[in-house]
Structure formats: structure tokens, C-alpha cells
Scaffold this active site. Structure first.
Site, PDB file in Angstrom:
ATOM      1  N   GLU A  40     -50.224 -31.676  30.208  1.00 41.76           N
ATOM      2  CA  GLU A  40     -48.549 -30.924  30.467  1.00 41.76           C
ATOM      3  C   GLU A  40     -48.135 -31.176  31.529  1.00 41.76           C
ATOM      4  O   GLU A  40     -48.564 -30.093  32.098  1.00 41.76           O
ATOM      5  CB  GLU A  40     -48.527 -29.554  29.564  1.00 41.76           C
ATOM      6  CG  GLU A  40     -46.524 -29.605  29.526  1.00 41.76           C
ATOM      7  CD  GLU A  40     -46.099 -28.397  28.745  1.00 41.76           C
ATOM      8  OE1 GLU A  40     -45.694 -27.936  28.236  1.00 41.76           O
ATOM      9  OE2 GLU A  40     -47.263 -27.192  29.101  1.00 41.76           O
ATOM     10  N   LYS A 107     -42.286 -32.125  22.351  1.00 45.82           N
ATOM     11  CA  LYS A 107     -42.652 -31.347  22.136  1.00 45.82           C
ATOM     12  C   LYS A 107     -41.841 -30.218  20.786  1.00 45.82           C
ATOM     13  O   LYS A 107     -40.302 -30.210  21.347  1.00 45.82           O
ATOM     14  CB  LYS A 107     -43.257 -30.220  23.463  1.00 45.82           C
ATOM     15  CG  LYS A 107     -43.392 -28.851  23.180  1.00 45.82           C
ATOM     16  CD  LYS A 107     -43.665 -28.113  24.354  1.00 45.82           C
ATOM     17  CE  LYS A 107     -44.428 -27.120  24.894  1.00 45.82           C
ATOM     18  NZ  LYS A 107     -44.516 -26.042  25.634  1.00 45.82           N
ATOM     19  N   CYS A 143     -49.794 -27.507  24.158  1.00 44.40           N
ATOM     20  CA  CYS A 143     -49.181 -26.299  25.279  1.00 44.40           C
ATOM     21  C   CYS A 143     -48.893 -25.173  23.655  1.00 44.40           C
ATOM     22  O   CYS A 143     -49.282 -25.015  22.962  1.00 44.40           O
ATOM     23  CB  CYS A 143     -48.227 -26.209  26.058  1.00 44.40           C
ATOM     24  SG  CYS A 143     -48.710 -24.834  27.595  1.00 44.40           S
TER      25      CYS A 143
END
Length: 271
Positions: A40, A107, A143
Site C-alpha cells: 500500500e 480501499k 491493509c
């Protein structure tokens, strides 16, 4: 499938970070990798303004990643930032498969935890993404997404045999064992391989001193039965691993959690 994990540090210069992507992708290609996964925030690390570096998926940074995939014949997944249109950015994974148009994943779950407020500068996505490579289906997550099992089971229901998770995991008490546990738990939840690829522990004093999540390393691959296939240390590492993705189908026959799952009604409670 032969997959490479590039556990590296990104800095604040997108062009310099692109050179890191090029260097490690070419090295992975030389070792026979079909896919290389970067962390990321590969375009620019956290802890600085992101709206000044964000570019659309048809912009030059993602375009250079796509050209690299075409050059090497290796698919590349890497974290970048794209404009959200409301003054914020989106935390986006660029997915570059040789010979195909670039895809992106925004995300979904933003890191508003442990005193950090990602949503202040980042707008959430809402669409799970699976892409095809070498006859297999690969899901993506980013993440903090790893704390949300439903996303992983949804990706598995869409056919994912492998889920890659680029991350820039925040340091702190208990955070490393949480990261390791979550990677294996999500593999078990979804009966997929999970390749969780973190930013390396930063050696830049400014990054290390930042309150933003700038990485702890310890990338990990867990198989569909939750066993650890690969486990990295904190520093910069490029590893290439041979994965038998048909293991996901054997796991789903033996450990049929996707088939056995039943809906649970939400009950309104009155105190």
C-alpha cells in the site's frame, strides 16, 4: 502460480518510488514470477499530503506501471492514490496485467483507529475486485481491510483462490501479532491463499518518527488451511514463491465454511 512479494519502503517522491517498482519487478521477472505485489502507498508513503501526488488511473504513474507489466510479462499490483473529487483522495491499488487495460481497487475500510483518521483525507471505495491471471482468479484488499472477514469471503465467493493484501501497517503494542494472526485467519475464513505484503520497517528517520502508519515489514503468505507458507522479517525483502492455487479447491471440499455458512438475522434489542 509463481508470486513475488516486494516488501520495500516508499518515500515521498512518486518518481523515485516508481523506480523501486521497476527494479523489483524486473528482478521478480528474472526469477520467473507471474505476479509481483507491492505494498500500500507505494506511490507515496503516508505522513505527507496525498492530494498533491494523486493521479487518475489513466495518468502517468499507473501508465508507467502498466508499461512495466507489458515489458516484463509480469502482472503488478501496487498501492497509489487517485483523486476522489471531494478534495480527498482514494487509496487505490493499481492492477496491471500484461496486455490488458489497467484496473483499480479503492480501499473500502478506512483506518480510523488507534488515533489515526484516514477518512479525513481519503474517501472509501465500495466495490470488491477480482481479476484473472493465468487461468486463476485473484482478489485484492488493502491493509485495514484485513480486519473485515466478510470482504474476504465475498472475494472467495467471486472465485478468488488467492487474495493479495498490500499494506502499510502501523507500528504499536500488539500490532505485529495482530497482523500475523489476521493474515492466517482471513485465509481460513475464505479458504484462499492470503499474501499480505507490508511496507518494510522504515529506515528514514522522518518516516519512522511519523504518527502515520509507515510499515513494520513482516509480510506473510498463509495457505487456505491457515498454515504459514512464508514469513518475512522487518527489512526490505523480495521473495518469490510457488503456490499451488488448486489447494483452495481442496480446502473448500475438506473445510466447507463457504458452503456451510448460514445467514444470521439482525435482532433489534430494546433495553
Amino acid at each position: 502460480m509463481r508470486i513475488a512479494l516486494a516488501q520495500v519502503n516508499s518515500g515521498t517522491d512518486p518518481q523515485a518510488n516508481l523506480e523501486i517498482v521497476r527494479e523489483h519487478t524486473r528482478a521478480a521477472a528474472a526469477d520467473g514470477a507471474e505476479l509481483v505485489v507491492f505494498p500500500e502507498a507505494m506511490m507515496c508513503r503516508f505522513g505527507v499530503r496525498l492530494d498533491t501526488v494523486a493521479q487518475p488511473l489513466d495518468g502517468p504513474w499507473a501508465g508507467a506501471v502498466a508499461a512495466l507489466a507489458d515489458e516484463t510479462g509480469v502482472a503488478v499490483v501496487a498501492g497509489m492514490f487517485t483523486p476522489a473529487g471531494d478534495g480527498r483522495v482514494r487509496n487505490t491499488l493499481v492492477i496491471a496485467v500484461p496486455g490488458r487495460p489497467v484496473q483499480g481497487y479503492d480501499k473500502i475500510h478506512l483506518f480510523d483507529a488507534f488515533g489515526f483518521a484516514e477518512s479525513a483525507t481519503v474517501a472509501p471505495g465500495d466495490q470488491p475486485v477480482v481479476f484473472e491471471l493465468s487461468g486463476h482468479r485473484i482478489g485484492v484488499a488493502t491493509c485495514y481491510d484485513i480486519r473485515f472477514p466478510r470482504l474476504f469471503t465475498e472475494l472467495a465467493r467471486r472465485g478468488a483462490e488467492l487474495i493479495v493484501v498490500p499494506a502499510s501497517w502501523g507500528d504499536g503494542t500488539g500490532k505485529l501479532p495482530q497482523w500475523q494472526l489476521l493474515a492466517s485467519a482471513r485465509a481460513l475464513d475464505s479458504t484462499t491463499f492470503v499474501a499480505a505484503v507490508g511496507q518494510a520497517l522504515p529506515d528514514d528517520p522522518q518516516a519512522a518518527a511519523s504518527s502515520a502508519p509507515t510499515g513494520i515489514g513482516h509480510s506473510r503468505i498463509s495457505d487456505p488451511f491457515g498454515s504459514v507458507v512464508a514469513d518475512y522479517g522487518p527489512g526490505v525483502t523480495l521473495g518469490v514463491h510457488e503456490l499451488d492455487l488448486t489447494t483452495a479447491h481442496r480446502a473448500r471440499d475438506a473445510l466447507a465454511v463457504l458452503a456451510n455458512e448460514r445467514p444470521i438475522a439482525r435482532l433489534d434489542r430494546t433495553e
